[in-house]
Design a protein around this motif. Structure first.
Motif, PDB file in Angstrom:
ATOM      1  N   GLY A  76     -31.119   7.130 -15.977  1.00 63.74           N
ATOM      2  CA  GLY A  76     -30.991   7.333 -14.560  1.00 63.74           C
ATOM      3  C   GLY A  76     -31.594   8.587 -13.933  1.00 63.74           C
ATOM      4  N   GLU A  79     -34.396   7.404 -11.447  1.00 66.78           N
ATOM      5  CA  GLU A  79     -33.894   7.248 -10.151  1.00 66.78           C
ATOM      6  C   GLU A  79     -33.888   8.639  -9.494  1.00 66.78           C
ATOM      7  OE1 GLU A  79     -30.209   5.289 -10.201  1.00 66.78           O
ATOM      8  OE2 GLU A  79     -30.945   3.338 -10.320  1.00 66.78           O
ATOM      9  N   GLN A  80     -33.175   9.893  -9.762  1.00 65.66           N
ATOM     10  CA  GLN A  80     -32.970  10.914  -9.208  1.00 65.66           C
ATOM     11  C   GLN A  80     -34.560  11.722  -8.748  1.00 65.66           C
ATOM     12  OE1 GLN A  80     -30.272  11.827  -8.326  1.00 65.66           O
ATOM     13  NE2 GLN A  80     -29.093  10.593  -9.443  1.00 65.66           N
ATOM     14  N   MET A  81     -35.647  11.229  -9.728  1.00 62.68           N
ATOM     15  CA  MET A  81     -36.742  11.695  -9.553  1.00 62.68           C
ATOM     16  C   MET A  81     -37.515  11.154  -8.189  1.00 62.68           C
ATOM     17  SD  MET A  81     -38.556  12.364 -12.887  1.00 62.68           S
ATOM     18  CE  MET A  81     -37.655  12.696 -14.219  1.00 62.68           C
ATOM     19  N   LEU A  82     -37.087   9.764  -8.173  1.00 61.89           N
ATOM     20  CA  LEU A  82     -37.739   8.908  -6.945  1.00 61.89           C
ATOM     21  C   LEU A  82     -36.927   9.410  -5.871  1.00 61.89           C
ATOM     22  CD1 LEU A  82     -39.287   7.275  -8.974  1.00 61.89           C
ATOM     23  CD2 LEU A  82     -38.346   5.269  -7.707  1.00 61.89           C
ATOM     24  N   LEU A  83     -35.681   9.900  -5.749  1.00 59.89           N
ATOM     25  CA  LEU A  83     -35.134  10.432  -4.435  1.00 59.89           C
ATOM     26  C   LEU A  83     -35.152  11.855  -4.327  1.00 59.89           C
ATOM     27  CD1 LEU A  83     -31.868   8.361  -5.093  1.00 59.89           C
ATOM     28  CD2 LEU A  83     -33.833   7.906  -3.463  1.00 59.89           C
ATOM     29  N   ARG A 215     -42.606   3.285  -8.172  1.00 60.20           N
ATOM     30  CA  ARG A 215     -41.645   2.762  -6.959  1.00 60.20           C
ATOM     31  C   ARG A 215     -41.519   1.279  -7.032  1.00 60.20           C
ATOM     32  NH1 ARG A 215     -40.041   6.710  -3.962  1.00 60.20           N
ATOM     33  NH2 ARG A 215     -41.443   8.310  -3.431  1.00 60.20           N
ATOM     34  N   MET A 218     -39.333   0.377 -10.069  1.00 62.36           N
ATOM     35  CA  MET A 218     -37.781   0.750  -9.800  1.00 62.36           C
ATOM     36  C   MET A 218     -37.269  -0.294  -8.862  1.00 62.36           C
ATOM     37  SD  MET A 218     -36.888   3.025 -11.947  1.00 62.36           S
ATOM     38  CE  MET A 218     -35.600   3.633 -11.371  1.00 62.36           C
ATOM     39  N   GLU A 219     -38.027  -0.845  -8.154  1.00 58.76           N
ATOM     40  CA  GLU A 219     -37.365  -1.689  -7.038  1.00 58.76           C
ATOM     41  C   GLU A 219     -36.313  -2.789  -7.480  1.00 58.76           C
ATOM     42  OE1 GLU A 219     -39.191  -4.024  -3.653  1.00 58.76           O
ATOM     43  OE2 GLU A 219     -39.735  -1.848  -3.312  1.00 58.76           O
TER      44      GLU A 219
ATOM     45  N   ARG B  45     -28.248   1.070  -3.248  1.00 56.27           N
ATOM     46  CA  ARG B  45     -29.829   1.434  -3.585  1.00 56.27           C
ATOM     47  C   ARG B  45     -30.561   1.359  -2.573  1.00 56.27           C
ATOM     48  NH1 ARG B  45     -31.761   1.660  -8.690  1.00 56.27           N
ATOM     49  NH2 ARG B  45     -33.743   0.377  -8.234  1.00 56.27           N
ATOM     50  N   LEU B  50     -34.215   3.169  -2.596  1.00 62.55           N
ATOM     51  CA  LEU B  50     -34.996   2.741  -3.830  1.00 62.55           C
ATOM     52  C   LEU B  50     -35.237   1.425  -3.672  1.00 62.55           C
ATOM     53  CD1 LEU B  50     -32.512   4.293  -6.316  1.00 62.55           C
ATOM     54  CD2 LEU B  50     -34.902   5.037  -5.912  1.00 62.55           C
ATOM     55  N   SER B  51     -34.665   0.564  -3.024  1.00 64.98           N
ATOM     56  CA  SER B  51     -35.164  -0.816  -2.577  1.00 64.98           C
ATOM     57  C   SER B  51     -35.341  -1.010  -1.220  1.00 64.98           C
ATOM     58  CB  SER B  51     -34.440  -1.881  -3.534  1.00 64.98           C
ATOM     59  OG  SER B  51     -33.169  -1.842  -3.176  1.00 64.98           O
ATOM     60  N   PHE B  73     -34.634  12.131   1.771  1.00 67.89           N
ATOM     61  CA  PHE B  73     -34.259  12.339   0.466  1.00 67.89           C
ATOM     62  C   PHE B  73     -33.717  13.850   0.634  1.00 67.89           C
ATOM     63  CE2 PHE B  73     -37.693   9.441  -1.178  1.00 67.89           C
ATOM     64  CZ  PHE B  73     -36.897   8.255  -0.860  1.00 67.89           C
ATOM     65  N   LEU B  82     -25.845   4.777 -13.510  1.00 65.03           N
ATOM     66  CA  LEU B  82     -26.405   5.321 -14.649  1.00 65.03           C
ATOM     67  C   LEU B  82     -26.043   6.787 -14.992  1.00 65.03           C
ATOM     68  CD1 LEU B  82     -29.950   3.650 -14.706  1.00 65.03           C
ATOM     69  CD2 LEU B  82     -28.050   3.321 -16.319  1.00 65.03           C
ATOM     70  N   GLY B  83     -25.683   7.600 -13.941  1.00 66.55           N
ATOM     71  CA  GLY B  83     -25.484   9.022 -14.219  1.00 66.55           C
ATOM     72  C   GLY B  83     -26.578   9.733 -13.784  1.00 66.55           C
ATOM     73  N   GLY B  84     -27.594  10.093 -14.596  1.00 69.06           N
ATOM     74  CA  GLY B  84     -28.734  10.826 -14.429  1.00 69.06           C
ATOM     75  C   GLY B  84     -28.436  12.186 -15.051  1.00 69.06           C
ATOM     76  N   LEU B 101     -34.600  19.363  -8.781  1.00 68.92           N
ATOM     77  CA  LEU B 101     -35.307  18.274  -8.420  1.00 68.92           C
ATOM     78  C   LEU B 101     -34.844  17.718  -7.000  1.00 68.92           C
ATOM     79  CD1 LEU B 101     -35.281  15.592 -11.580  1.00 68.92           C
ATOM     80  CD2 LEU B 101     -37.122  16.770 -10.429  1.00 68.92           C
ATOM     81  N   ARG B 143     -22.950  18.024  -9.162  1.00 70.61           N
ATOM     82  CA  ARG B 143     -24.075  18.217  -8.165  1.00 70.61           C
ATOM     83  C   ARG B 143     -23.457  18.131  -6.813  1.00 70.61           C
ATOM     84  NH1 ARG B 143     -28.273  14.154  -8.816  1.00 70.61           N
ATOM     85  NH2 ARG B 143     -28.683  14.611  -6.646  1.00 70.61           N
TER      86      ARG B 143
END
Lengths: 219, 204
Positions: A76, A79-83, A215, A218-219, B45, B50-51, B73, B82-84, B101, B143
């Motif tokens: 995950g 996902e955080q990097m994309l955001l 991108r 990940m969609e 999402r 994201l989508s 963002f 998933l957590g991260g 990040l 966070r």
């Protein structure tokens, strides 16, 4: 930001040293197999050397491509990097740079030692190392596109080699060509200029292409 | 303010939901409920960008989120299921890196304080892989104590947490809402969070 991501990936590589060492040992073993199988014919080995070392470097750097994004994808963090409010291209550039530090630089450092097995003269060793130094970052940058495109796919490892190996061909030709040209007493600056040009082009375009592929994946 | 209009989500050839409308004001919380597979995570999402929705539009302060990207963002925090958190990094490294990040660089002391607060005192230097599920979740939730984002999008934030941790998260959420923040969350647990406006979005 750029430094945070590099620091992160290097820390992860330090915690998982086996991954780094696998790539390096793969390179060392593949390069060492050829003199053993071909036999001690110095002339033949000298001619073969640049090609063998370069092909081994391509395969070794590809070996680790699968891990570039997949572990981040699974836990995950991708996902955080994309955001992230930071530009994704910069993050990707940082990741590719870290990948190069971990997989490319050890190959560059090891190459002159391996070149001795092939009885390469000192100046050819120097050209070989320099060509790898210019070429291996391109491998990481182009590889990142392939890794991003095949993210989360079954059998992504095989697919990534089919996608990426054809794109590696120009780097291979001019990288090993530089060493051959120097052994033949011709100038190798043209080869280096072209490798430098490839590096610049991939520095500009690969992070952007990788970011877009991520991108989409990940969609 | 966050506004969604006529959202439609299609996965493969299956339509998960259609005509989802909502608008969330400052200090408001929206709980997304529905059975498994009804598209809760897909909706969250979408809200993060994201989508993209098959149809419909999501806007933030009147502008579609697609046109904002980086700006948007820096206003949101998304904690997915998933957590991260990286298993090989310590809780402290995870928190510092994920904060950096998301645009807030913090010192080691700040991160240690946040972890202390969330109940991980003394475990900051352990790699996350040796922590329990609930402790991993706390690393991720830490966070929330750090960022200064307005909109929190939380996917099942209470899973694997014990009752004291649930109470703590409730407190953190209420403080955030009282300061004019917004929360969109999914949860299967009954939890009563005080907010200016509370709404429920039921997906079928």
């Amino acid at each position: 930001m750029f430094f945070w991501i590099i620091r992160r990936d290097l820390l992860l590589a330090m915690r998982r040293q086996s991954d780094v060492l696998t790539t390096l040992f793969f390179f060392v073993i593949v390069v060492s197999l050829f003199p053993l199988s071909v036999g001690p014919e110095m002339n033949m080995l000298r001619i073969m050397a640049p090609g063998v070392v370069w092909v081994a470097a391509l395969l070794a750097s590809m070996l680790s491509l699968g891990r570039m994004f997949s572990s981040d994808y699974l836990d995950g963090t991708l996902e955080q990097m994309l955001l992230s409010p930071h530009s994704l291209s910069m993050l990707v550039l940082g990741k590719a740079f870290a990948h190069w530090l971990v997989t490319g630089v050890p190959l560059v450092l090891m190459a002159p030692v391996l070149g001795i097995q092939y009885d390469l003269p000192a100046d050819a060793l120097y050209v070989l190392t320099a060509s790898l130094l210019l070429g291996t970052p391109i491998l990481s940058l182009i590889g990142a596109i392939g890794a991003a495109l095949t993210l989360g796919l079954r059998g992504g490892g095989v697919l990534v080699s089919l996608l990426v190996l054809p794109l590696y061909i120009p780097v291979l030709i001019f990288g090993s060509g530089a060493v051959e040209a120097s052994s033949a007493g011709l100038g190798y600056s043209a080869h280096f200029s072209l490798l430098g040009a490839f590096l610049l082009v991939s520095l500009v375009f690969a992070p952007w292409a990788t970011a877009s592929s991520l991108r989409i994946s990940m969609e | 303010m966050l506004k969604g209009s006529n959202l439609v989500c299609v996965r493969g050839d299956r339509r998960l939901f259609k005509d989802v409308n909502f608008s969330l004001e400052a200090g408001g919380i929206m709980r997304v409920t529905g059975p498994n597979g009804s598209g809760k995570t897909s909706l969250l999402r979408m809200l993060c960008g994201l989508s993209k929705p098959e149809y419909g539009e999501i806007s933030w302060h009147g502008k579609p989120i697609g046109s904002l990207s980086g700006e948007y963002f820096s206003d949101i925090t998304y904690l997915g299921h998933l957590g991260g958190a990286k298993d090989d990094l310590t809780a402290l490294e995870n928190l510092r890196i994920s904060s950096a990040l998301s645009g807030t660089e913090i010192t080691e002391q700040d991160a240690a304080d946040a972890l202390q607060h969330i109940g991980l005192g003394g475990r900051q230097l352990l790699p996350v892989k040796v922590l329990s599920q609930g402790q991993k979740k706390r690393v991720v939730l830490a966070r929330l104590l750090i960022g200064k984002t307005k909109l929190w999008i939380l996917d099942e934030p209470l899973v694997a947490l014990d009752t004291s941790a649930v109470g703590m998260i409730k407190e953190i959420l209420e403080r955030h809402l009282a300061q004019g923040g917004m929360v969109v969350m999914t949860t299967h647990q009954e939890i009563d969070i005080a907010a200016v406006t509370t709404q429920q979005l039921q997906l079928v």
